[in-house]
Every structure is written in structure tokens, then in C-alpha cells.
Design a protein around this motif. Structure first.
Motif, PDB file in Angstrom:
ATOM      1  N   VAL A  49      74.322  84.984 -25.474  1.00 41.00           N
ATOM      2  CA  VAL A  49      73.108  85.254 -26.256  1.00 41.00           C
ATOM      3  C   VAL A  49      73.474  85.745 -27.643  1.00 41.00           C
ATOM      4  O   VAL A  49      72.898  85.315 -28.660  1.00 41.00           O
ATOM      5  N   ILE A  50      74.452  86.660 -27.699  1.00 43.67           N
ATOM      6  CA  ILE A  50      74.864  87.190 -29.004  1.00 43.67           C
ATOM      7  C   ILE A  50      75.456  86.071 -29.871  1.00 43.67           C
ATOM      8  O   ILE A  50      75.118  85.925 -31.055  1.00 43.67           O
ATOM      9  N   GLU A  51      76.362  85.290 -29.254  1.00 48.10           N
ATOM     10  CA  GLU A  51      76.978  84.205 -30.021  1.00 48.10           C
ATOM     11  C   GLU A  51      75.949  83.159 -30.432  1.00 48.10           C
ATOM     12  O   GLU A  51      76.007  82.596 -31.537  1.00 48.10           O
ATOM     13  N   GLN A  52      74.982  82.882 -29.537  1.00 45.62           N
ATOM     14  CA  GLN A  52      73.928  81.933 -29.894  1.00 45.62           C
ATOM     15  C   GLN A  52      73.089  82.464 -31.039  1.00 45.62           C
ATOM     16  O   GLN A  52      72.716  81.712 -31.955  1.00 45.62           O
ATOM     17  N   ALA A  53      72.785  83.763 -30.987  1.00 42.82           N
ATOM     18  CA  ALA A  53      72.021  84.368 -32.087  1.00 42.82           C
ATOM     19  C   ALA A  53      72.809  84.281 -33.386  1.00 42.82           C
ATOM     20  O   ALA A  53      72.258  83.970 -34.450  1.00 42.82           O
ATOM     21  N   ASP A  54      74.120  84.553 -33.295  1.00 45.08           N
ATOM     22  CA  ASP A  54      74.952  84.440 -34.507  1.00 45.08           C
ATOM     23  C   ASP A  54      74.994  82.994 -35.010  1.00 45.08           C
ATOM     24  O   ASP A  54      74.941  82.730 -36.215  1.00 45.08           O
ATOM     25  N   ALA A  55      75.108  82.044 -34.046  1.00 45.58           N
ATOM     26  CA  ALA A  55      75.142  80.631 -34.440  1.00 45.58           C
ATOM     27  C   ALA A  55      73.831  80.205 -35.087  1.00 45.58           C
ATOM     28  O   ALA A  55      73.809  79.460 -36.073  1.00 45.58           O
ATOM     29  N   ALA A  57      71.740  82.193 -36.623  1.00 45.03           N
ATOM     30  CA  ALA A  57      71.693  82.829 -37.947  1.00 45.03           C
ATOM     31  C   ALA A  57      72.573  82.077 -38.943  1.00 45.03           C
ATOM     32  O   ALA A  57      72.181  81.838 -40.090  1.00 45.03           O
ATOM     33  N   GLU A  58      73.783  81.665 -38.475  1.00 43.67           N
ATOM     34  CA  GLU A  58      74.681  80.910 -39.347  1.00 43.67           C
ATOM     35  C   GLU A  58      74.077  79.563 -39.702  1.00 43.67           C
ATOM     36  O   GLU A  58      74.172  79.093 -40.838  1.00 43.67           O
ATOM     37  N   GLU A  65      71.579  77.227 -47.613  1.00 42.83           N
ATOM     38  CA  GLU A  65      72.564  76.829 -48.621  1.00 42.83           C
ATOM     39  C   GLU A  65      72.468  75.333 -48.919  1.00 42.83           C
ATOM     40  O   GLU A  65      72.557  74.907 -50.076  1.00 42.83           O
ATOM     41  N   VAL A  66      72.306  74.517 -47.854  1.00 39.27           N
ATOM     42  CA  VAL A  66      72.181  73.077 -48.051  1.00 39.27           C
ATOM     43  C   VAL A  66      70.947  72.751 -48.877  1.00 39.27           C
ATOM     44  O   VAL A  66      70.976  71.905 -49.782  1.00 39.27           O
TER      45      VAL A  66
END
Length: 246
Positions: A49-55, A57-58, A65-66
Motif C-alpha cells: 500500500v505504501i509503495e503503491q501510494a508512492d508510485a 504520487a510519483e 511534469e509531462v
């Protein structure tokens, strides 16, 4: 009990019999394993969940940016298009201005030539009067063997009278290496005979189109003009074969 000589003697211990203990330890191990599996599952889920949230957000940051880069790229493309258009407009304006300047210079040169021409007709020099062969122009055409010609025959005098006479217009060149002279009469449909009739007060234009035969390489033009009457005179002039391109 009788001991056997030479054999190892083991000490025997009496313990209480507990039939539930293996079951307890088995259940304990199973509970610990289940707890470990559950803990691993929830820890992995938490990390996911944390990594998915970070992904996410990224991803959102990269999308922003694009989008910013796309807008900046579009602005740069528009600027490049504007600069190209401005450059083309400037080049076109410069080319038009240059053409106008060239045309004006040619017009001024033509006017100056006309002024000199008419001034010479009306006020000739002391040693330059009477019948005169003026300018000769040979112009290229779309056909490499055809040319347009324009010759001016003048009378320079302070008191202009009608001048009559004749002109011989010959082109000298080589045909298969041999020197040959051709009359304009042989080359131009606008000329009716070898002796071109002259009759004018100030000047006379002789112009038309000539066609050179195949294999004939012109070198020069020879002109002989002769007036008739009381003050008859003959003038000759030679021109190198010089063609003005279109």
C-alpha cells in the motif's frame, strides 16, 4: 539384573507420562507459523500500500511534469514557427526590395541611355555626325539555335533630313571548321533581301528573330551601312558574338 561384562551400562530415569504435551507443542508451532504468515501478509500488504501510494504520487508528479513539458514544447514550437514565418516574411520583403532596386537601377540606366542617345542625335560632336551604326543586342530564346536581335541605325546631325540607304547584316562563323559568312536574309524571316532598306530622319530599328543552322558556330557580326544622295557615306562596324541571357 545380571550385568553383562564388557557392555555399556545406561542410567534409566523414570518420568511422568504426559500425553497432551506433543499436541500442545504441535499446536504452538502451528499458531506461531500462522502468526508469522499473517504478520508477513499484513506487512507485505502494508508495504504494498505504501509503495503503491508512492508510485501513484510519483506517477501524478510525472504526469504534471509531462504536461508542463508538453506546454513548454508547444510554446517553443509556436515560437519556432513564428520565427520561421518572420524569417520568410523578411526574406520575401528583402527579395522584393532587392528586385525593386534592381528594376529601378535598370530603368534609370535605360533612361540615361535614352537621354544619351537622343542628346547625341540632336547635338553630335564635331567629329561624330552623319550616318552612324548604334547599339546591337542579341538575346537568347528558349530555342538554343534561335536568337532575337535589335539594331539601331542613327543619323547624328544638327539639321535632320530624311536619310535613305541600305544595310548589309552578316554573321561570320565556322561550319565544320571552315570559315563561313551568312547574310541575315538567310537566317531571319523578317528580312526580305540581302540589302536592308534604310529610310529615317533620326534613327531606325532593325529587329526580329534569326535561326542559326545546325553546326554553325558564330564568331562575330559585320555591318556595312551606306547612305545615298548628295552626301553619301559608308560606315562599317563589327561586333563580337555576345548573347544576352533571358
Amino acid at each position: 539384573m545380571t550385568a553383562v561384562k564388557g557392555s555399556k551400562q545406561c542410567r534409566m530415569v523414570v518420568v511422568r507420562y504426559r500425553p497432551w504435551r506433543p499436541v500442545f507443542w504441535t499446536l504452538f508451532v502451528l499458531v506461531v507459523m500462522a502468526a508469522g504468515v499473517a504478520a508477513s501478509f499484513y506487512w507485505g500488504h502494508y508495504k504494498g500500500v505504501i509503495e503503491q501510494a508512492d508510485a501513484v504520487a510519483e506517477r501524478d508528479r510525472l504526469r504534471i511534469e509531462v504536461a508542463d513539458l508538453s506546454r513548454e514544447t508547444e510554446q517553443l514550437r509556436q515560437q519556432v514557427a513564428n520565427l520561421r514565418l518572420g524569417t520568410q516574411v523578411d526574406q520575401q520583403a528583402s527579395e522584393e526590395m532587392r528586385n525593386q532596386v534592381i528594376a529601378l537601377k535598370e530603368e534609370v540606366a535605360a533612361l540615361e541611355e535614352d537621354i544619351t542617345f537622343y542628346r547625341g542625335l540632336m547635338s553630335p560632336g564635331e567629329n561624330n555626325s552623319g550616318l552612324t551604326i548604334g547599339s546591337l543586342n542579341v538575346l537568347a530564346t528558349d530555342n538554343p539555335r534561335q536568337f532575337e536581335y535589335k539594331l539601331v541605325i542613327q543619323q547624328l546631325a544638327t539639321d535632320h533630313q530624311v536619310l535613305s540607304g541600305q544595310l548589309n547584316f552578316n554573321i561570320v562563323g565556322r561550319q565544320e571548321g571552315a570559315l563561313e559568312t551568312l547574310s541575315l536574309y538567310q537566317l531571319s524571316e523578317q528580312v526580305e533581301g540581302e540589302d536592308i532598306r534604310l529610310r529615317f530622319r533620326y534613327f531606325q530599328n532593325i529587329e526580329g528573330r534569326l535561326t542559326l543552322p545546325e553546326g554553325f558556330e558564330p564568331e562575330r557580326i559585320e555591318l556595312v551601312a551606306a547612305s545615298s544622295g548628295r552626301n553619301a557615306e559608308t560606315v562599317e562596324k563589327k561586333f563580337g558574338w555576345l548573347v544576352q541571357e533571358l
